[in-house]
Design a protein around this motif. Structure first.
Motif, mmCIF file in Angstrom:
data_model
loop_
_atom_site.group_PDB
_atom_site.id
_atom_site.type_symbol
_atom_site.label_atom_id
_atom_site.label_comp_id
_atom_site.label_asym_id
_atom_site.label_seq_id
_atom_site.Cartn_x
_atom_site.Cartn_y
_atom_site.Cartn_z
ATOM 1 N N SER A 125 -1.119 -22.271 28.506
ATOM 2 C CA SER A 125 -0.900 -21.799 27.136
ATOM 3 C C SER A 125 -1.300 -22.776 26.026
ATOM 4 N N SER A 126 -1.389 -24.082 26.314
ATOM 5 C CA SER A 126 -1.665 -25.026 25.211
ATOM 6 C C SER A 126 -3.001 -24.711 24.551
ATOM 7 N N ARG A 127 -3.009 -24.771 23.234
ATOM 8 C CA ARG A 127 -4.242 -24.509 22.495
ATOM 9 C C ARG A 127 -4.706 -25.741 21.746
ATOM 10 N N GLU A 128 -3.810 -26.717 21.593
ATOM 11 C CA GLU A 128 -4.149 -27.826 20.704
ATOM 12 C C GLU A 128 -4.994 -28.901 21.392
ATOM 13 N N VAL A 129 -5.647 -29.683 20.537
ATOM 14 C CA VAL A 129 -6.372 -30.859 21.009
ATOM 15 C C VAL A 129 -5.366 -32.010 21.009
ATOM 16 N N GLY A 130 -5.324 -32.772 22.106
ATOM 17 C CA GLY A 130 -4.339 -33.852 22.229
ATOM 18 C C GLY A 130 -4.674 -35.050 21.362
ATOM 19 N N LYS A 131 -3.795 -36.069 21.407
ATOM 20 C CA LYS A 131 -3.963 -37.222 20.503
ATOM 21 C C LYS A 131 -5.236 -38.022 20.795
ATOM 22 N N ASP A 132 -5.796 -37.883 21.990
ATOM 23 C CA ASP A 132 -7.022 -38.618 22.316
ATOM 24 C C ASP A 132 -8.286 -37.794 22.073
ATOM 25 N N GLY A 133 -8.126 -36.667 21.386
ATOM 26 C CA GLY A 133 -9.301 -35.887 20.988
ATOM 27 C C GLY A 133 -9.806 -34.915 22.033
ATOM 28 N N VAL A 134 -9.018 -34.689 23.097
ATOM 29 C CA VAL A 134 -9.428 -33.750 24.143
ATOM 30 C C VAL A 134 -8.356 -32.675 24.293
ATOM 31 N N SER A 135 -8.819 -31.456 24.577
ATOM 32 C CA SER A 135 -7.932 -30.300 24.763
ATOM 33 C C SER A 135 -6.772 -30.632 25.705
ATOM 34 N N LEU A 136 -5.560 -30.350 25.237
ATOM 35 C CA LEU A 136 -4.362 -30.665 26.029
ATOM 36 C C LEU A 136 -4.387 -29.917 27.365
ATOM 37 N N MET A 137 -4.941 -28.702 27.340
ATOM 38 C CA MET A 137 -4.989 -27.939 28.594
ATOM 39 C C MET A 137 -5.863 -28.658 29.634
ATOM 40 N N HIS A 138 -6.974 -29.235 29.183
ATOM 41 C CA HIS A 138 -7.819 -29.999 30.112
ATOM 42 C C HIS A 138 -7.132 -31.262 30.594
ATOM 43 N N ILE A 139 -6.390 -31.878 29.668
ATOM 44 C CA ILE A 139 -5.656 -33.099 30.051
ATOM 45 C C ILE A 139 -4.648 -32.746 31.154
ATOM 46 N N ILE A 140 -3.887 -31.671 30.944
ATOM 47 C CA ILE A 140 -2.801 -31.323 31.884
ATOM 48 C C ILE A 140 -3.353 -30.795 33.212
ATOM 49 N N ASN A 141 -4.393 -29.977 33.135
ATOM 50 C CA ASN A 141 -4.863 -29.302 34.351
ATOM 51 C C ASN A 141 -5.881 -30.100 35.154
ATOM 52 N N TYR A 142 -6.558 -31.022 34.505
ATOM 53 C CA TYR A 142 -7.581 -31.760 35.260
ATOM 54 C C TYR A 142 -7.513 -33.283 35.078
ATOM 55 N N ILE A 143 -7.536 -33.772 33.829
ATOM 56 C CA ILE A 143 -7.714 -35.225 33.641
ATOM 57 C C ILE A 143 -6.503 -36.019 34.153
#
Ligand code: NAP
Length: 339
Positions: A125-143
């Motif tokens: 569900s996250s839509r925002e870009v995280g504090k490091d400039g990358v989509s939070l969904m990508h951070i949580i699901n992959y990075i």
């Protein structure tokens, strides 16, 4: 002319999967299940404890929610300390890769083995870009799962040095990887932020893109973790789709009763939604046919017609050049943010 082939055959097709008879002996094994406090993750933990797994770390970001889940397990007589099959909370937050790395480092201070890592926690569900400039969904699901796993690799490899080892990494992805339009690139970290604004269900596309990254990474990891002199059995890396699982209605009051029955016509229960993860993490078949499961970048499993069925991936998900680009960009991003 018939061309000679040296390719390892794919795993044999199986007609059934029975938790009572088809799991390896899990006594003394140490397992991490991320997102173990609810949904598919909770049922993965529960069924591992029912199968008498030695120690299961329930990795969750909220101590309160982790304790609630652990109490529910204890109330059913599962996972108590001293019982030979224990459940333990691991503090773990995927929303910042630095935190994911810290969780792995904390774990390595507690344990000297890790037999199975199940990267189950995820976000739709996250839509925002995280504090490091990358989509939070990508951070949580992959990075963050990437950095968590990379940090744990020395311990996974140490466990895999034993001649009878059966070390596995299970990445819970999604068939939504297939929704991503062709032409996807990962040449810079900005490529993790494609908004898909002009498509219907843009968030589902972003979710699919993050799961595509997870699947590309899984295959690359499997190619690096083949059997060798140091790792006699290698490490088995499996990505999977758990099925369409109803982890939604149990928490929404309005969905009880009739609405819940309707959802159950086309969605699996969370209990059944955990079966493909359990197959990947602990089935005898994966051990018996290890060479086949580890060949050619490993397998992607689905829940139908039987949990643990091997499914061939689409062309984009098998693109080794794209996987290489993805890993290069991931490593540069992690270096840039100091994770
Ligand atoms: N349900 C389906 O139909 C379906 C289909 C395909 C794939 N999947 C995949 O299956 C996995 C489990 O899904 P589910 O349906 O069981 O989802 P769920 O019920 O929403 O559970 C998700 C879990 O991930 C945890 N999580 C989310 N963000 C986190 C973060 N920043 N740090 C640490 N933990 C975090 C949640 O913790 P909190 O409780 O603290 O939020 C929860 O434990 C996911 O990877 C999902 O993408 C599900």
């Amino acid at each position: 002319m018939v061309e000679a082939t040296t390719a390892t055959p794919r795993p044999t097709v199986h007609a059934s999967f029975d938790l009572g008879t088809d799991l390896v002996d899990l006594k003394g094994k140490v397992i991490i299940v991320t997102g173990g406090n609810k949904g598919i993750g909770f049922w993965t933990v529960k069924q591992l404890l029912q199968a008498k797994a030695g120690k299961v770390y329930l990795a969750a970001r909220s101590e309160e929610r982790a304790n609630e889940a652990i109490k529910a397990l204890h109330d059913e007589g599962l996972g108590k300390e001293g019982s030979g099959s224990e459940v333990v909370w691991l503090r773990f937050d995927l929303s910042d890769p630095r935190e994911a790395k810290r969780a792995a480092e904390d774990f390595m201070k507690k344990e000297d083995r890790l037999d199975v890592l199940i990267n189950n926690a995820g976000d739709m569900s996250s839509r925002e870009v995280g504090k490091d400039g990358v989509s939070l969904m990508h951070i949580i699901n992959y990075i963050s799962p990437y950095v968590f796993t990379e940090t744990l690799l020395p311990l996974l490899k140490k466990t895999a040095e034993a001649p009878d080892s059966d070390v596995r990494i299970v990445n819970v992805a999604s068939k939504m990887y297939n929704i991503v339009p062709s032409g996807v690139r990962y040449s810079t970290a900005q490529d993790f932020n494609v908004p898909y604004t002009f498509r219907p269900f843009s968030n589902l596309h972003r979710y699919g893109n993050s799961k595509l990254a997870m699947i590309l990474w899984s295959q690359r990891l499997q190619r690096l973790l083949q059997p060798s002199e140091a790792l006699p059995n290698g490490i088995t890396v499996i990505s999977l789709h758990p099925g369409g699982v109803d982890t939604f209605t149990p928490r929404v009051k309005v969905f009880q009763g009739l609405a819940k029955s309707i959802v159950s016509l086309f969605a699996l229960t969370p209990e059944a939604g955990a079966w493909t993860s359990l197959f990947a993490a602990a089935s005898k078949r994966v051990r018996e046919e290890r060479e086949r499961y580890q060949a050619d970048g490993g397998v992607y499993l689905v829940e139908q017609p039987v949990p643990g069925t091997v499914q061939e991936l689409g062309a984009t998900a098998k693109d080794e050049n794209l996987a290489e680009e993805l890993i290069r960009t991931t490593q540069t991003f992690l270096k840039d943010i100091g994770a």
